[in-house]
Structures are given as structure tokens and as C-alpha cells.
Design a protein around this motif. Structure first.
Motif: not given
Length: 762
Positions: A421-442
Motif C-alpha cells: 500500500p505504501d513504499l519507503p521513499s529511500d527505495l527511489a534513491r537506491a544505490a546503483g538505481d537498483r532495489v533487491p527483491v528477495e524471496f524463499t519459496f516452497d
């Protein structure tokens, strides 16, 4: 079950309590502590009224009754009477909880401030009961503060003499010879390591030396505190010195110290689980060592004083009895804090100077700061499904329904969707212009598949400026853009980039390290708010990730989300996950996918995790000292251990208290066990069944009255966070400290009255 799976299942229980839960915790504390205060007030007043007038003056002083106590107690009684009236009329109650279905896990609801009339009246009644019973306690505590807290320099002037006296007392000629010889050998060993050139062992040598110096400095600071004026500090110093001289302390240290070595020194397991296993094992050893030692030392202090008649000398001086209790508590807590600091430092030095596999470093040698969304499962619109219901994920029949599953196929419309629903503003200024998205699925395999192969997953990231909708049966498997014009522009822009020789959909080229192409990807996602990753291979229960352009988040933070057909604002970001491997099922729970905001070092997270263990130490020592004001040492030890061990089963107590256990309460379960019936079998409508259900409800009522006397021990454990590489937020630790204080305060009042009413004068 491996330590990795156990840690993940613990994380599935939901976020720990934070600042948002403090009002609810305060209300629950006022209700529970106030209820016990009301019972204690009644017992106290009855005891005071039953005291004959011909008793000694000291007996009358020990049980004073003031007008304040009577006034506050009267108001509390009126509030409880009003609450009883509301219960009889059936008004102002909390909404009933839905019945627990077979296979469901009964989770503890996060505490919230309830505005219904019954809980509000119960809160007010508890507050006035606490004000009544706490009046003598608060008056004496204020006196103790004035006598024991000062900012003069007299304590500092006595510090040097005290250090010399303590050194002469502890370091006898024989002990001094051993200490000097040990230091010389340690220095010689360090010089040898430096000469030979073994960097890992030299780092361990240096780290242990620094830990020893740090503990020594803390010990000198505590000794300086003990030199302050006041009986509390004098008794604390006495307790500290008695415990140091105790053979129990050194016996435990000698026996348990070898277990602090990292487990991979002696055991070879899965490379990715090295650090997980070591962290859990070392934390367990530290817990056993410090908690058992703490309860043994603190259970015997006051009972031994009474048994050996030492307390008669103390109470004959101008010392308040509660100062004895506080002195014992602070003395034992100071010693065990030093022990915990030393052992934590040594264990951390050993772990950080142990060779860790690259896989373990990638998964757990860090402290992630995740930003989580809300999970839902959807497929084609519910009206066109055969059951005419919305898809909510497949249950594969596992015992606990932690995860729901989506079917794998190139033509599958089933999706696991994380809404943000909302996002931290610092993600728009992430280093290298990239944001890691991690996951652990079954992965739940319906077919054997290929050996050493995972399943292939497709990710789609859509902001509120490019929303996707559920497909109809005629539209097939792919979710549809709501704004068709924007989709056509998006496809056209991709073709324009291809004409320039830039393929933004080629994941082999569109990587953050390929800056020209990655800049175009950021421009595209920032303009349209859509990003797609296909063919990502995912393995069972492995921490993996993808990198998303920061332009996507700049688009998500632009403008205000419009409302959907139901009138709810669209989430700023939605992550759609599709399983593309035929014949496989992909399982997901809400914590399984998150945006990675930041990372902290492992050692910092390890130290923060030990704050929870220190809170446990406070609880154990506080319980033992409070109970020992009335019971003998052995009984104090047994009662403290019983209360603390039951605290590991608070979830089961919660199920019993709310009568939400699968198969019913103890009476129903016993009946079904004798009759060899299944727990989920329907009950016959008979007089015996009604009697069993009434017995279970009565038992639940009893459990609800006493369950909050039991500390929630698991809420102070952070080993699963540290071992899985997740940051222990500061707000979790602040709430831990507040809960510890709130739990110990009623026990302090209880110990105050027990010590005050006990006949210990010579």
C-alpha cells in the motif's frame, strides 16, 4: 526439521510487537495487573482488619491502611461492579472470535487498544486497584530513591580504596601467582601466533583480549556504582561478591565454555546452513548457561540470609526491607550481565573468525532490513470459476496451513500477489538505481522433474499507474493491463529501444552492471511503472533474489493511487508471481517475499539479539528474588523454573484460555481419547457432552485468569532472526524492555508486601 526450516516457520508467525502495539499492551497490562492488584488489595484489607488492636506497634506498621487506599479501592470496586452488570446484560463486549477450523494454527492476535465498554471499564478498574495497592509501595520506593540515588563525589573518592580492598580480598598470593602466570602465557601465545603468521588465530587472540579488557572495565564501573551511598548498593555489592566466591559460577563456566566454539569446527553439514546452525546452537548454550546459573544464585540469597540469621543484623539497622530485595536483584543482575557480556563477546569473536562458506555468507551472514507487503492469491475472476468463488490458493494437505500454493503451467492464470500500500521513499534513491527483491519459496512437486533443477517463475511488478486486472476465461492465462493505451505505448517504446540495439527484455544484457542498458530500463519503468522478469529458476527453501530498477519505485511514489471498483485505494506496488513449470506447485507465505531496504553487519545483529536474552535474565532473577522473600531456597528454585518453563508454551495456553484448541479442551480431548474418536469428529448432543463442554469452558476461564502470570519467553528470543539473516529492529527491543519492566513491576509489589509482612526481627 532442519534449522533453516524451523527458523522460517518461526518467521511465519508474523511481525513481533512494535511501537504500534504499545497502547494495546498497556491496556492489557492494566487489566491483568489491576485484576491481581484487586485480589491482593482485598486480601490485604482483610488481613489488616483481622489484626487485633493489642498487637505490637511493629505489627501495625507493617500493615498500614490509608484513606487513599480505601478511596481508590472503593472506586475500583464500583468499576468492577459496573463491569459485572455489563456482562450480565451482554453489552459492551468484544466481538466473538471465529471458530478454529481443523488444521488452522491458533495465532496470538496482536494487542490493540479496545474501545468497547467492557474492556475500557476493566482497564479503569485495574488502574484504580493498582493505585490503591501501590500506595505504600510507591511511598517506600520514593524514600529508597532519595536514600540511594545521589550525584555526590563521595563514592568516587572511595572507589580507589574499594578496588584495592577488593583486589586484596579476591587476589590472594596464590591466586595472584596463577593470574600473572596465565597472563604471561597468554602474551607468549600471542607473540608466537604473530611470529608464525596465523592471521585467523591471531584475530581470535586479539578479540578475546579486547573482550576481557571490556569486561574488566565494566566490572570496575559496577564497583564504582556499588560505592554509592545507600543500603541498596551495599547489599548489591555483598550479593555480587558472594556470587563471585561461589563455586557454582566457576563450575558452570568451566563446563559450558567449550560449547561456545562454532559447531562447524566439529560438524560438517549443508554449506548454506553453517551459520544458521552455529548461531542457534551458540545462543542455546548461552541461554542455558546464564539462565540456569542465574536462577541457582538468586534463589538462595534471601533464604540463606534468613537461615543463617544474617538478616537479623541487617534489619536491625535503618534499612527498609524492600532495600534488601532491590540490593539482591541488582547484585545478581550485575554479575550475570558481566557473564553475558563476556560469553557473548567470546562467542562472537569465534564465529566471526571461522571460515564460512560463500553460500552461508550469501544467505545469512548479514542483517537484512526487509519491507514486507500483504499476500493474496488470485486466478481468473471468481464468477467464471467452477465453484463461483475467488481463488485463495491451494491447500496441499500439510499439517499446518502455513503456505498456500499456485499451480505451475505456462497457461496458468493463478498468481501469488504481494501488495504494497505504501513504499519507503529511500527505495527511489537506491544505490546503483537498483532495489533487491528477495524471496524463499516452497516447491511441492507433483512430478519428479529433473534432478538438481528448480522450477521456473515469472515476476511482474506493476505500480498503481499501470494496474493489472484478473483475466476472464476467454482471455486466458495472462493478467490484463487496465490502461490499454498505456500498454500499447509501452510495447511501442520497447520496439524503439530494440531498433537502437538495446533489448531491455533480455535479462542477460539488462543487468545493473551493464549501465547503458540498465539506464534505459530505469527510464522505461519510471515512465510506465511496469517491469517483468521471466524464466527465473527457483529452488526449494533457498534464499534467492532479483534486482528491480529504482525507476519503478519513483513511478510508484508519483501521484496518489486511485480507487478500485470496491472503493479501496490501489496499492502503490504489486508483485505478481507465476509458476511456469508444468506439474509443480509453488508455495508462498506472506513473509516469503520482501523488498530489501538495507543491510546491517552480522555482528551488530548478533549483539542486538542478546538484548532479548538479557531481558530473560532480568525476568528469571526478578522472579527468584520476589518468590524467595517468602519461600525457602529449594521451593523458590522449583517455582521459578516451573513459571519460566511454562512460558515456552504460551501459545498452547492461549489456545486453552480461548477454548480454540483443535479437538476441544482437556475434558473433551480425554473423552475422545477414551472412546477412540477423531478430534474433528462431531460431538453428539447429550447431557454428557454438555457437561464436558462446560468443564472445558470452566477450565478456559481458570487459564484466562492466570495465563498472564506466565512470561511469554519466546517473545524475547531473536535467534531465528539472527540465524536467518534478518535485522532485529530497535523497536522490537524497546518493546521487549517495556514488557520486561511491566512484567517485573507486579512481582516487585508482591515481593514488597511479602517481605514487609514477614517476621524476620531477632
Amino acid at each position: 526439521m532442519t534449522s533453516a526450516l524451523f527458523g522460517i516457520l518461526q518467521l511465519d508467525q508474523g511481525e513481533p510487537f512494535g511501537y504500534a502495539q504499545v497502547p494495546g499492551l498497556l491496556q492489557a497490562w492494566l487489566q491483568d495487573a489491576g485484576g491481581f492488584a484487586a485480589v491482593g488489595l482485598i486480601a490485604y484489607l482483610l488481613y489488616a482488619l483481622s489484626t487485633p488492636t493489642d498487637k505490637s506497634q511493629s505489627e501495625k506498621i507493617r500493615v498500614p491502611v490509608s484513606r487513599w487506599m480505601l478511596l481508590m479501592g472503593g472506586i475500583s470496586l464500583v468499576c468492577y461492579a459496573g463491569l459485572l452488570g455489563l456482562i450480565i446484560m451482554g453489552k459492551g463486549a468484544l466481538p466473538p472470535k471465529p471458530p478454529l477450523q481443523a488444521g488452522d494454527l491458533a495465532k496470538l492476535d496482536p494487542p490493540t487498544w479496545h474501545k468497547e465498554l467492557q474492556p475500557l471499564l476493566l482497564t479503569v478498574a485495574g488502574l484504580f486497584a493498582l493505585l490503591a495497592i501501590g500506595e505504600p509501595f510507591a511511598r517506600d520506593v520514593w524514600t529508597i530513591l532519595r536514600r540511594n540515588v545521589s550525584f555526590g563525589s563521595s563514592g568516587a573518592r572511595r572507589f580507589a580504596r574499594s578496588v584495592a580492598a577488593a583486589g586484596a580480598d579476591l587476589l590472594t598470593p596464590g591466586r595472584l601467582t596463577v593470574v600473572v602466570a596465565g597472563l604471561v602465557l597468554y602474551a607468549a601465545f600471542g607473540a608466537l601466533l604473530y611470529a608464525v603468521g596465523v592471521p585467523k588465530l591471531l584475530d581470535i587472540w586479539t578479540g578475546v583480549l579486547l573482550v576481557g579488557v571490556g569486561v574488566l572495565v565494566c566490572a570496575l564501573f559496577l564497583l564504582l556504582m556499588f560505592e554509592a551511598e545507600g543500603p541498596v548498593w551495599a547489599i548489591a555489592k555483598l550479593s555480587f561478591k558472594e556470587a563471585v566466591r561461589s563455586q557454582v559460577l566457576w563450575l558452570f563456566l568451566i563446563v559450558f565454555l567449550p560449547f561456545l566454539f562454532p559447531l562447524q569446527w566439529f560438524y560438517t553439514g549443508k554449506a548454506a546452513d553453517e551459520l544458521r546452525t552455529t548461531t542457534v546452537f551458540v545462543t542455546l548454550v548461552l541461554s542455558l548457561l546464564t539462565l540456569i546459573l542465574a536462577v541457582l544464585l538468586s534463589s538462595m540469597g534471601i533464604p540463606n540470609d534468613i537461615k543463617n540469621l544474617n538478616i537479623f543484623t541487617v534489619v536491625s539497622k535503618p534499612v527498609l526491607r524492600f532495600e534488601i530485595v532491590l540490593g539482591r536483584f541488582f547484585g545478581y543482575l550485575a554479575l550475570m550481565t558481566l557473564v553475558l557480556l563476556g560469553l557473548t563477546g567470546v562467542s562472537l569473536v569465534l564465529v566471526m573468525n571461522t571460515s564460512i562458506s560463500d553460500k552461508a555468507k550469501e544467505e545469512t551472514y548479514k542483517a537484512r532490513m526487509p519491507y514486507r507487503g500483504h499476500l493474496e492469491f488470485r486466478s481468473i475472476v471468481g464468477a467464471e470459476r467452477s465453484d463461483r468463488k475467488e481463488f485463495t490458493g491451494t491447500n496441499v494437505g500439510r499439517e499446518f496451513d502455513y503456505r498456500r500454493y499456485i499451480a505451475g503451467s505456462g497457461e496458468s492464470p493463478q498468481r501469488a500477489i504481494w501488495r504494497f500500500p505504501d513504499l519507503p521513499s529511500d527505495l527511489a534513491r537506491a544505490a546503483g538505481d537498483r532495489v533487491p527483491v528477495e524471496f524463499t519459496f516452497d516447491i511441492y512437486r507433483m512430478t519428479k522433474g529433473e534432478q538438481n533443477k528448480g522450477v521456473f517463475v515469472k515476476f511482474q511488478f506493476a505500480t498503481h499507474n499501470a494496474p493489472l486486472r484478473q483475466p476472464s476465461r476467454a482471455e486466458g492465462a495472462e493478467w490484463q493491463w487496465v490502461l490499454k493505451d498505456r500498454e500499447r505505448e509501452y510495447r511501442k517504446r520497447i520496439e524503439e529501444y530494440k531498433a537502437q540495439g538495446i533489448d531491455v527484455l533480455n535479462l542477460a544484457a539488462a543487468r545493473p552492471d551493464n549501465k547503458p542498458v540498465w539506464d534505459k530500463v530505469n527510464q522505461l519503468t519510471e515512465e510506465f511503472g511496469f517491469y517483468e522478469i521471466g524464466g527465473k529458476e527457483v529452488f526449494d527453501y533457498q534464499v534467492m533474489g532479483v534486482e528491480v530498477p529504482a525507476g519503478l519505485f519513483r513511478n510508484a511514489l508519483r501521484g496518489d493511487p486511485v480507487k478500485d471498483a470496491a472503493g479501496n485505494p490501489l496499492p502503490r506496488l504489486s508483485v505478481f508471481v507465476k509458476c511456469e513449470s508444468e506439474g509443480q506447485l509453488l508455495g508462498a507465505a506472506e513473509p516469503d517475499l520482501y523488498l530489501l531496504q538495507n543491510q546491517m553487519p552480522y555482528w551488530y545483529n548478533y549483539l542486538k539479539g542478546m538484548v532479548g536474552l538479557w531481558c530473560r535474565l532480568c525476568i528469571v532473577i526478578g522472579l527468584a528474588v520476589a518468590i524467595s522473600t517468602y519461600m525457602s531456597g529449594v521451593l523458590t528454585l522449583l517455582v521459578t523454573c516451573f513459571i519460566f518453563i511454562v512460558g515456552f508454551f504460551t501459545q498452547h495456553l492461549n489456545e486453552l484460555a480461548n477454548n480454540r484448541s483443535t479437538g476441544g479442551g482437556p475434558f473433551q480431548s480425554m473423552s475422545q481419547l477414551v472412546k477412540a474418536e477423531q478430534p474433528t469428529a462431531p460431538l453428539a448432543d447429550s447431557a454428557s457432552t454438555r457437561a464436558l463442554l462446560f468443564g472445558d469452558k470452566s477450565w478456559a476461564w481458570v487459564i484466562r485468569r492466570v495465563q498472564n502470570m506466565i512470561p511469554d519467553v519466546d517473545s524475547f528470543s531473536w535467534s531465528h532472526f539472527v540465524s536467518e539473516g534478518f535485522n532485529v529492529n530497535t523497536e522490537y527491543l524497546v518493546v521487549n524492555l517495556l514488557v520486561t519492566l511491566g512484567y517485573l513491576l507486579p512481582w516487585a509489589v508482591f515481593g514488597y508486601y511479602l517481605m514487609k509482612s514477614r517476621e524476620v526481627a531477632a
